[in-house]
Design a protein around this motif. Sequence first.
Motif, PDB file in Angstrom:
ATOM      1  N   PHE A 118      34.132  30.465  17.340  1.00 45.64           N
ATOM      2  CA  PHE A 118      33.701  30.973  18.636  1.00 45.64           C
ATOM      3  C   PHE A 118      32.615  32.044  18.518  1.00 45.64           C
ATOM      4  CE2 PHE A 118      34.462  33.526  22.582  1.00 45.64           C
ATOM      5  CZ  PHE A 118      34.207  32.523  23.504  1.00 45.64           C
ATOM      6  N   ALA A 119      32.918  33.132  17.832  1.00 44.57           N
ATOM      7  CA  ALA A 119      31.985  34.269  17.783  1.00 44.57           C
ATOM      8  C   ALA A 119      30.712  33.940  17.024  1.00 44.57           C
ATOM      9  CB  ALA A 119      32.665  35.494  17.159  1.00 44.57           C
ATOM     10  N   GLU A 168      23.947  38.370  13.360  1.00 39.39           N
ATOM     11  CA  GLU A 168      24.866  39.410  12.933  1.00 39.39           C
ATOM     12  C   GLU A 168      25.450  40.257  14.070  1.00 39.39           C
ATOM     13  OE1 GLU A 168      25.933  39.634   9.809  1.00 39.39           O
ATOM     14  OE2 GLU A 168      24.696  37.908   9.347  1.00 39.39           O
ATOM     15  N   THR A 169      24.590  40.902  14.854  1.00 42.08           N
ATOM     16  CA  THR A 169      25.112  41.902  15.775  1.00 42.08           C
ATOM     17  C   THR A 169      25.990  41.295  16.865  1.00 42.08           C
ATOM     18  OG1 THR A 169      23.062  41.788  17.055  1.00 42.08           O
ATOM     19  CG2 THR A 169      23.192  43.480  15.370  1.00 42.08           C
ATOM     20  N   THR A 170      25.544  40.205  17.468  1.00 43.88           N
ATOM     21  CA  THR A 170      26.304  39.622  18.575  1.00 43.88           C
ATOM     22  C   THR A 170      27.571  38.945  18.077  1.00 43.88           C
ATOM     23  OG1 THR A 170      24.186  39.287  19.679  1.00 43.88           O
ATOM     24  CG2 THR A 170      26.089  38.227  20.644  1.00 43.88           C
ATOM     25  N   VAL A 171      27.493  38.297  16.934  1.00 44.94           N
ATOM     26  CA  VAL A 171      28.686  37.686  16.338  1.00 44.94           C
ATOM     27  C   VAL A 171      29.758  38.750  16.116  1.00 44.94           C
ATOM     28  CG1 VAL A 171      29.591  36.523  14.286  1.00 44.94           C
ATOM     29  CG2 VAL A 171      27.383  35.833  15.240  1.00 44.94           C
ATOM     30  N   ASN A 172      29.367  39.869  15.513  1.00 44.18           N
ATOM     31  CA  ASN A 172      30.331  40.925  15.225  1.00 44.18           C
ATOM     32  C   ASN A 172      30.875  41.555  16.494  1.00 44.18           C
ATOM     33  OD1 ASN A 172      29.974  40.491  12.509  1.00 44.18           O
ATOM     34  ND2 ASN A 172      28.542  42.190  12.223  1.00 44.18           N
ATOM     35  N   LEU A 173      30.018  41.715  17.508  1.00 41.83           N
ATOM     36  CA  LEU A 173      30.480  42.337  18.745  1.00 41.83           C
ATOM     37  C   LEU A 173      31.485  41.455  19.478  1.00 41.83           C
ATOM     38  CD1 LEU A 173      30.445  44.626  20.736  1.00 41.83           C
ATOM     39  CD2 LEU A 173      28.333  43.726  21.714  1.00 41.83           C
ATOM     40  N   SER A 206      30.941  49.678  16.527  1.00 43.70           N
ATOM     41  CA  SER A 206      29.496  49.471  16.479  1.00 43.70           C
ATOM     42  C   SER A 206      29.145  48.303  15.562  1.00 43.70           C
ATOM     43  CB  SER A 206      28.806  50.740  15.975  1.00 43.70           C
ATOM     44  OG  SER A 206      29.129  51.836  16.798  1.00 43.70           O
ATOM     45  N   SER A 207      28.394  47.351  16.108  1.00 44.38           N
ATOM     46  CA  SER A 207      27.975  46.205  15.291  1.00 44.38           C
ATOM     47  C   SER A 207      27.061  46.652  14.156  1.00 44.38           C
ATOM     48  CB  SER A 207      27.263  45.177  16.161  1.00 44.38           C
ATOM     49  OG  SER A 207      28.154  44.629  17.097  1.00 44.38           O
ATOM     50  N   VAL A 208      26.186  47.612  14.453  1.00 47.27           N
ATOM     51  CA  VAL A 208      25.344  48.210  13.412  1.00 47.27           C
ATOM     52  C   VAL A 208      25.992  49.546  13.037  1.00 47.27           C
ATOM     53  CG1 VAL A 208      23.050  49.017  12.775  1.00 47.27           C
ATOM     54  CG2 VAL A 208      23.300  47.116  14.373  1.00 47.27           C
ATOM     55  N   VAL A 224      27.780  38.419  25.247  1.00 46.20           N
ATOM     56  CA  VAL A 224      29.108  38.991  25.003  1.00 46.20           C
ATOM     57  C   VAL A 224      29.910  39.045  26.297  1.00 46.20           C
ATOM     58  CG1 VAL A 224      30.382  40.943  24.069  1.00 46.20           C
ATOM     59  CG2 VAL A 224      28.199  40.298  23.050  1.00 46.20           C
ATOM     60  N   GLN A 225      29.273  39.395  27.397  1.00 47.30           N
ATOM     61  CA  GLN A 225      29.978  39.394  28.683  1.00 47.30           C
ATOM     62  C   GLN A 225      30.531  38.007  28.981  1.00 47.30           C
ATOM     63  OE1 GLN A 225      27.197  40.878  31.612  1.00 47.30           O
ATOM     64  NE2 GLN A 225      26.981  42.839  30.560  1.00 47.30           N
ATOM     65  N   THR A 226      29.719  36.988  28.763  1.00 51.65           N
ATOM     66  CA  THR A 226      30.144  35.613  29.020  1.00 51.65           C
ATOM     67  C   THR A 226      31.261  35.198  28.079  1.00 51.65           C
ATOM     68  OG1 THR A 226      27.902  35.049  29.752  1.00 51.65           O
ATOM     69  CG2 THR A 226      29.359  33.216  29.172  1.00 51.65           C
ATOM     70  N   ALA A 227      31.063  35.443  26.788  1.00 48.77           N
ATOM     71  CA  ALA A 227      32.031  34.989  25.782  1.00 48.77           C
ATOM     72  C   ALA A 227      33.388  35.656  25.968  1.00 48.77           C
ATOM     73  CB  ALA A 227      31.488  35.284  24.385  1.00 48.77           C
ATOM     74  N   VAL A 228      33.389  36.966  26.120  1.00 50.34           N
ATOM     75  CA  VAL A 228      34.662  37.697  26.206  1.00 50.34           C
ATOM     76  C   VAL A 228      35.378  37.371  27.511  1.00 50.34           C
ATOM     77  CG1 VAL A 228      35.693  39.996  26.269  1.00 50.34           C
ATOM     78  CG2 VAL A 228      33.838  39.509  24.667  1.00 50.34           C
ATOM     79  N   SER A 229      34.632  37.326  28.619  1.00 54.57           N
ATOM     80  CA  SER A 229      35.256  36.993  29.902  1.00 54.57           C
ATOM     81  C   SER A 229      35.926  35.623  29.844  1.00 54.57           C
ATOM     82  CB  SER A 229      34.206  37.001  31.018  1.00 54.57           C
ATOM     83  OG  SER A 229      33.706  38.300  31.230  1.00 54.57           O
TER      84      SER A 229
END
Length: 408
Positions: free
Chosen positions: A135-136, A246-251, A288-290, A364-369
Amino acid sequence: MAEETPWQQVLRNANRANPYPFFEELRKTPVSLQPDGSYVVSTYREVVALLHDNRVSSDTRKRPGALPGTDPFEGTIITTDPPGHDGDRRRMNRHFGPPECPHMIADMEPEIGRIFAELLDGMKGKTRIDVVDEFAFPGPVTVICKVLGVPLEAIPRIHDWIEKALDGVDFGPEANDPEQQRRLEAVPAQVAALRQYLADLFDQYRKQPSPGMLSDMCNDDGPEGRLSPQESLVNNAMLMLFAGHETTVNLIAHSVLSLLRYPDQLQKLRRQPELIVPGIEELLRFESSVQLWHTRSALEDIEIAGTTIPAGSTIFLCYASANRDPERFENPDKLDLERPNNDHVGYSQGIHYCFGAPLARLEVQTAVSEFFRRVENPRLVEDPPPYRHNQIFRGPRHLLVDFDGIRD
């Protein structure tokens, strides 16, 4: 053997799952000199001050002891200074956001929703998933490849090149271990392979323009001209792929992990779905992703927090520590989706503020929601999960979750 400093402990792989006690110790000395001569800045006020200080360079070539070819971000807008940085950033941004492309991110919302919906549909019939692998990771990587115009079939190769390149970067006490030295020696080959792939793609798009940001960049006839030379195009395309991977996957992974750890906040989000907008800012502050940034150096002596950083010194800015600074955030180790005045540094600040942040926020808003709307009774299998070696972009390597089903 000398006792390790809190900074060295932050960088140890064994502490990746929870570096925060060591950041807390670091903040007792806001600007701390390390045994290797570098300076680590860990408090919010000082990190923000240096992000806006033109005496601080981002150019990797100005960093003491830098080895050409071993930093994946070398030659990109994130590792160059004005005026070169400013022109290149404008040339890139004209194909990504306002004022030239004011609707690009908003127009992608249906496609982003479809991508994550299909990933969740694919989980039907299962009772356990790896949130990272299923998913992420595939969601944001598909999005960034579509934005850039990178063929989706290249994702496995690109992912392998990027992961090996980043795993070779090590600033801590394990940098000289034989296994880590092997990772470091592999970095130039991984970067070269990705660079050649992108160079070939640019050559293809010059001959036959196609949808996507890479084609637009290499065929740009805007007022400031095109990014040049070819090396600059390739390097900055690499930067966008690294950031998109990296950043969005981790978040996304950390957002799922954090909300499962804090069921009161998850219930609040379920009762008030609109909290996802401020909630993403809090999740980004909280994990923090970074974690840190490594390319800054002092162009002249800098007096800050009672310490003089001498000209030429390497400066590490600890975003993750600044985002947990109790002098700036009340109860910083508590997740609060309604936190007021949440001016975090999760996407940096100043001239190097992440221009991909609007896209990442939407993803991230879409994925998490959608994850918490459709996944029934999700439960962590392992806490803490295993973490990746990467010291810059911190995130779980895997995140196993059991659940009862997937709603339509």
